[in-house]
Write an enzyme that holds these catalytic residues in place. Sequence first.
Site, short mmCIF file in Angstrom:
data_model
loop_
_atom_site.label_atom_id
_atom_site.label_comp_id
_atom_site.label_asym_id
_atom_site.label_seq_id
_atom_site.Cartn_x
_atom_site.Cartn_y
_atom_site.Cartn_z
N TYR A 54 0.82 -1.21 0.00
CA TYR A 54 0.00 0.00 0.00
C TYR A 54 0.86 1.26 0.00
O TYR A 54 1.80 1.40 0.78
CB TYR A 54 -0.93 0.03 1.23
CG TYR A 54 -1.75 1.30 1.29
CD1 TYR A 54 -2.76 1.53 0.37
CD2 TYR A 54 -1.49 2.30 2.23
CE1 TYR A 54 -3.50 2.70 0.39
CE2 TYR A 54 -2.22 3.47 2.27
CZ TYR A 54 -3.23 3.66 1.34
OH TYR A 54 -3.96 4.83 1.35
N GLY A 61 -6.55 4.86 -0.55
CA GLY A 61 -7.88 4.91 0.04
C GLY A 61 -8.75 3.79 -0.49
O GLY A 61 -8.37 2.61 -0.47
N HIS A 84 -5.67 15.81 -4.83
CA HIS A 84 -6.01 16.12 -3.44
C HIS A 84 -5.85 17.61 -3.12
O HIS A 84 -6.33 18.07 -2.09
CB HIS A 84 -5.13 15.31 -2.49
CG HIS A 84 -5.51 13.86 -2.40
ND1 HIS A 84 -5.91 13.14 -3.50
CD2 HIS A 84 -5.54 12.99 -1.36
CE1 HIS A 84 -6.17 11.89 -3.14
NE2 HIS A 84 -5.96 11.78 -1.83
N ASN A 197 -0.14 12.90 4.49
CA ASN A 197 -0.85 12.05 5.44
C ASN A 197 -0.50 12.39 6.89
O ASN A 197 0.09 11.59 7.59
CB ASN A 197 -0.48 10.60 5.15
CG ASN A 197 -1.69 9.70 5.16
OD1 ASN A 197 -2.68 10.02 5.80
ND2 ASN A 197 -1.62 8.59 4.48
N ARG A 286 -15.61 36.80 42.69
CA ARG A 286 -15.07 35.90 43.71
C ARG A 286 -14.49 34.61 43.12
O ARG A 286 -13.53 34.06 43.65
CB ARG A 286 -16.19 35.57 44.71
CG ARG A 286 -15.72 34.80 45.90
CD ARG A 286 -16.81 34.47 46.91
NE ARG A 286 -18.14 34.87 46.57
CZ ARG A 286 -19.22 34.11 46.78
NH1 ARG A 286 -19.09 32.91 47.31
NH2 ARG A 286 -20.42 34.54 46.47
#
Length: 513
Positions: A54, A61, A84, A197, A286
Amino acid sequence: MHTVVVGTSGTTPEDVIAVARANAKVELSAEALAALARAREIVDALAAKPEPVYGVSTGFGALASRHISPELRAQLQRNIVRSHAAGMGPRVEREVVRALMFLRLKTVASGHTGVRPSVAQTMADVLNAGITPVVHEYGSLGCSGDLAPLSHCALTLMGEGDAEGPDGVVKPAGELLAAAGIEPVELREKEGLALLNGTDGMLGMLCMAIADLKKLYTSADITAALSLEALLGTDKVLAPELHAIRPHPGQGASAANMLAVLEGSGLTGHFQEEEAPRVQDAYSVRCAPQVNGAGRDTIAYALTVAERELAAAVDNPVVLPDGRVESNGNFHGAPVAYVLDFLAIVAADLGSIAERRTDRLLDKNRSHGLPPFLADDAGVDSGLMIAQYTQAALVSEMKRLAVPASADSIPSSAMQEDHVSMGWSAARKLRTSVDNLTRIIAVELYAATRGIELRKGLTPAPASQAAIAAARAAGVQGPGPDRFLAPDLAAADAFVREGRLVAAVEPVTGPLA
């Protein structure tokens, strides 16, 4: 200007800010270059084998099932960057893009990505040349990394797309690289994917938000003390022994800051002398150390997460020391997204409590003797009525921005990426929140200093006097008839934003937390 040396073991928040905001130069260590070369040898060996791996010899993807032949692999890596780089909307700020590029280089230099040393060197050269890719607001879901923003940066390395030069002018990236003497990279196996990535955009924005919020929380402790003083409140609630029995570190630090600012005040503790004496101050006065302190502790936790992520190598797949190249889910932005949302929540609450103190200062029924709206001639003058409107509008927006982005998820990539972090969106809204919080604190400063000056015959604390004098010298005007108010508020904003409020007080109080 110093040089940041990038090694194999990550980086620091200070280095991120130095590169992003101060244009520090970047240099790859010999150790990083050696690690890059070793990892590349492993990728090259896998690329030569017939078995698909891969990111090396497959699609990406949902398209990972296709084996890519050697002659198409360079095209594959170019194509993933081009396809992309699909962002839309306004340009992202220069400092964010520089942080994004630097943090991607940090992971590449770890030796776990398989990128060639020459590609890493080009990344450093682009940063050092002051070339900033054009990155757009929308395009990241915070899973598989900040894909679109990182793709626009990778596109610049290839000499494509648009980038901003060191002179601030946007030109074609190829022209800017040529002018700087930088050769565009020709991507090889895995390199396109490795450049895209990571959680680098959201992490860079987290580092900068933490740095900004740390400063703002010190400013907020000061303005809370000034408001307490203007309202004739008591500083007894700031006693260290009270905060020691609820030992949250941030609470103790905020109380100590406020007590240091109020030391020597002639205004505190007068509430028992009024016709209708108060037993105790309102919560917004306070409980300031408790609210401010809880935010401080949240910032400390966010810094822990940021430091872990800065030490990480975020990529998919990764090259392991034993030579394996393994797919993983480390690119998921959940750890970073959560703390970005946490910070938006505490920033909104800090803005909210500051606005409540401002409102109290302006209300003649609750300000214990101050004129309505701190006006010079109430009725003829409106005083700070609409300054509080502006502050309230900012608070309202911060409450909307405090809705967590990380609670959302929208499936993508044909259901392969079916749970995403939305960390980029969390980071973008946090930047707006930090800007708004600065303005809110500036309005409280403006109101509180005016309130103190209207307490005739009472002497404020030396630190308060120093803050008021510095603010007035910076163009933040004091009491008087109505005038064009926006320039005063802008001056107060700059006074807080640039750290001048803290700088004015610390010579009197000593260093504040």
